[in-house]
Motif scaffolding. Structure first.
Motif, short mmCIF file in Angstrom:
data_model
loop_
_atom_site.label_atom_id
_atom_site.label_comp_id
_atom_site.label_asym_id
_atom_site.label_seq_id
_atom_site.Cartn_x
_atom_site.Cartn_y
_atom_site.Cartn_z
N ALA A 541 0.72 -1.39 0.41
CA ALA A 541 -0.50 0.15 0.14
C ALA A 541 0.54 1.47 0.19
CB ALA A 541 -1.15 0.28 1.33
N PHE A 542 1.94 1.11 0.76
CA PHE A 542 2.33 2.65 1.07
C PHE A 542 3.51 2.71 -0.70
CE2 PHE A 542 1.62 1.97 5.01
CZ PHE A 542 1.77 3.71 5.19
N ASP A 543 3.78 1.64 -1.46
CA ASP A 543 4.60 1.59 -2.30
C ASP A 543 3.76 2.54 -3.10
OD1 ASP A 543 6.53 -0.01 -1.77
OD2 ASP A 543 5.99 -1.54 -2.32
N ILE A 571 -5.04 9.84 1.16
CA ILE A 571 -5.93 9.38 1.80
C ILE A 571 -6.34 7.61 1.09
CG2 ILE A 571 -7.60 9.72 3.71
CD1 ILE A 571 -7.01 12.00 4.64
N GLN A 572 -6.66 8.51 0.56
CA GLN A 572 -7.89 7.79 -0.61
C GLN A 572 -7.13 6.46 -1.05
OE1 GLN A 572 -9.89 10.41 -3.58
NE2 GLN A 572 -11.97 10.17 -2.20
N VAL A 573 -6.16 6.86 -1.82
CA VAL A 573 -5.06 5.80 -1.76
C VAL A 573 -4.30 4.96 -0.88
CG1 VAL A 573 -2.63 5.14 -2.75
CG2 VAL A 573 -3.83 6.82 -3.43
N LEU A 574 -4.69 5.35 -0.04
CA LEU A 574 -4.49 4.12 1.49
C LEU A 574 -5.91 3.10 1.83
CD1 LEU A 574 -2.46 5.37 3.38
CD2 LEU A 574 -0.94 3.59 2.20
N GLU A 575 -7.03 3.81 1.55
CA GLU A 575 -8.08 3.53 2.08
C GLU A 575 -8.83 2.06 1.31
OE1 GLU A 575 -11.46 3.68 4.68
OE2 GLU A 575 -9.87 4.67 5.08
#
Length: 594
Positions: A541-543, A571-575
């Motif tokens: 996810a952090f990549d 935020i939506q990328v990680l969500e």
């Protein structure tokens, strides 16, 4: 340097503002001379100036300091040594800041005379509002004001938040009644130490006097919205109080109860039914205008970290203007908004040159030089400090103050940008607090605070075969109360075994236990911050977050994971990759400092 005036005399008051802003440079020099004449023989200043009261010598010899440098002197006063360590006037109490040092609130010195200065400041807000809003003398203000816990110091001096100090002072309790000082809340409801009883009683008084209310608000947006959320959760009980003419039995503070009964006076079934009709509707959009129909504006601070609450305020306010009138801190009060009806995103404050002596450290838009100061580069940057009237339009600065109460060239920690000038006085937009990454209410959590808390909490994963590989955070304020959200990427040492719910809940509580006392007070006593949440995301996810940031303009060579993300797309990328959500099961331990 206080100028005495009648705040109800519009012409005289506006002339005073013109005088202050036209002669900002001259007044600033006189302020510094007055401070030096009073305090040059104090232990602190004498150590640098050796009795010399020259302005140029002050700038050459007295260092720019942060709290850690001045703390030992304040601690000595708190422990019983005389005030003349830092001030020729007696230190009458200590003001607790929402910032912290070593996990405890910072404490700032103050004197009796400073209450006169605060009263002058508040009075100056009246003519400014009268220029823009008519008829404020035809009703009352429903301001929801609260006192916070106090600290008893060994010297006998009380240490308390600046607003608690003011509300408990004779300046507030014996204030002359004018159009800005007539509140729906009796003083005894404001001074009630139980925040829940205080909130219930203040709302009850505001509802009973709904037809008289012309403006609503609190000091901070978060406090006002917390009250609206309480109203949303307890409107049936409040309506029962109004219908019966009786206060709920759980209101046990005698003075608070007595004050409310005088306002409640008699049963009012018609009012209770009207409120029930509005509150029972599916949506609470515009509820403030529906319940308090004569309201002209919402008066709350919506700059800095409070800007995150603007959408909720607009939802409940239904188009009412959001007004931020003032800018101040525990150190001193700084400036006022001379164009209060402007958009919240355009709020700028004109610093009043008689409140303190102001200096400014230039920083770039990434605040790099302010960070360099944090790393100890004081001497190399001290000669770059500029005076109030020498700042430049569009430039960013860190605010430095010298006060009448014993702070000298003290770094407040606020980053400001010059947006314009009113005569010779610059106007500033608040950009951010230095080093603060998370804030919901009066809490201020730095990246270092967060790192220490996460470092301690992640140890709980190891016995269960998991390790924390990356993390970030954001302040979730779309619901009330707001709360901290941490995104954790967790890797199993062997296989793909999912993380255990009880372990993750324990991690949530471990993070909270390591955060500072202001955060823990807001969680445990005030209820202004909700349970901390950890959202576990898929590996990789952090990549994806890095790919998103690089695509948005970040350098792939210089990228590092942000410890707080503030944009919705990020935020939506990680969500999208969340696989588990966990909350603290109980509030962290907190008790008042003694």
């Amino acid at each position: 340097m206080l100028f005495y005036f009648d705040p109800n005399d519009q012409q005289e008051s506006m002339k005073l503002i013109e005088n202050l802003t036209e002669n900002a440079g001259k007044i600033q020099q006189q302020v510094l001379k007055d401070i030096l004449n009073r305090n040059s023989d104090t232990e602190y200043l004498h150590g640098f100036l050796h009795g010399v009261r020259d302005v140029h010598q002050f700038k050459k010899s007295v260092p720019v300091v942060d709290y850690e440098q001045i703390k030992p002197y304040i601690d000595r006063i708190a422990n019983g040594e005389p005030s003349n360590i830092i001030s020729s006037e007696p230190i009458t109490e200590l003001l607790t800041s929402s910032g912290t040092s070593g996990g405890k609130p910072k404490i700032m010195p103050t004197t009796a005379k400073e209450l006169d200065r605060k009263t002058f400041f508040y009075n100056l807000l009246i003519p400014v509002m009268n220029q823009y809003v008519e008829g404020l003398d035809e009703g009352k203000a429903m301001y929801l004001l609260f006192v916070k816990p106090e600290i008893s110091t060994p010297s006998g001096l009380m240490a308390r938040p600046v607003l608690t100090s003011y509300y408990k002072s004779d300046h507030f309790r014996h204030r002359p009644l004018n159009k800005f000082n007539i509140y729906t809340s009796p003083d005894d409801t404001i001074l009630c130490p139980d925040s829940k009883q205080s909130m219930h009683c203040q709302l009850l008084c505001g509802l009973v006097q709904r037809k008289e209310v012309l403006r609503v608000g609190a000091i901070f947006a978060s406090a006002f919205l917390r009250a609206i959320k309480y109203f949303e959760d307890h409107w049936l009980e409040l309506c029962t109080n109004i219908r019966t003419g009786q206060v709920s039995k759980w209101i046990t503070d005698d003075r608070c109860r007595s004050a409310v009964l005088k306002v409640l006076n008699k049963p009012d079934s018609e009012l209770a039914s009207l409120i029930e009709m509005e509150c029972s509707k599916d949506s609470w959009e515009g509820i403030i205008k529906k319940i308090w129909p004569r309201t002209k504006y919402i008066d709350v601070i919506v700059t800095g970290s409070m800007a995150q609450y603007i959408p909720l305020l607009e939802f409940y306010g239904g188009g009412l203007p959001l007004i931020s009138t003032m800018y101040g801190s525990s150190e001193c009060y700084f400036g006022i908004n001379l164009e209060p009806l402007c958009s919240p995103s355009e709020v700028s404050y004109t610093l009043l040159p008689n409140m303190a002596y102001f200096e400014f450290l230039p920083v770039d838009h990434d605040y790099e030089e302010a960070q360099a100061l944090s790393n100890g580069s004081l001497s190399s940057l001290q000669n770059r400090v500029v005076d109030l009237v020498d700042v430049q339009l569009g430039h960013c600065y860190e605010l430095i103050v010298t006060t009448f109460t014993g702070l000298y060239r003290y770094r407040v920690g606020d980053i400001l940008m010059v947006t314009g000038f009113n005569n010779a006085a610059p106007q500033f937009q608040f950009m951010q607090r230095r080093n603060v990454v998370l804030s919901i209410d009066t809490d201020k959590t730095s990246e270092e605070d967060l790192l220490k808390a996460v470092t301690q909490a992640k140890l709980l994963l190891q016995p269960h075969g998991h390790i924390l590989t990356e993390y970030t955070s954001y302040a979730e304020t779309s619901s009330l109360p707001g709360h901290y959200v941490l995104f954790w990427e967790v890797k199993a040492k062997g296989g793909n075994e999912p993380v255990n719910k009880e372990v993750m809940e324990a991690c949530c509580m471990a993070v909270e236990a390591r955060l500072d006392s202001v955060y823990r007070r807001c969680r445990s006593r005030d209820g202004s911050i909700g349970p901390l949440e950890i959202r576990v995301v898929k590996c990789g996810a952090f990549d994806e977050l890095m790919d998103f940031c690089v695509a948005s303009g970040s350098s792939v060579n210089q990228y590092k994971t942000p410890r707080c993300i503030k944009t919705l797309p990020a935020i939506q990328v990680l969500e999208r990759m969340v696989v588990g959500r966990f909350f603290s099961r109980e509030a962290p331990f907190w008790e008042p400092q003694r």
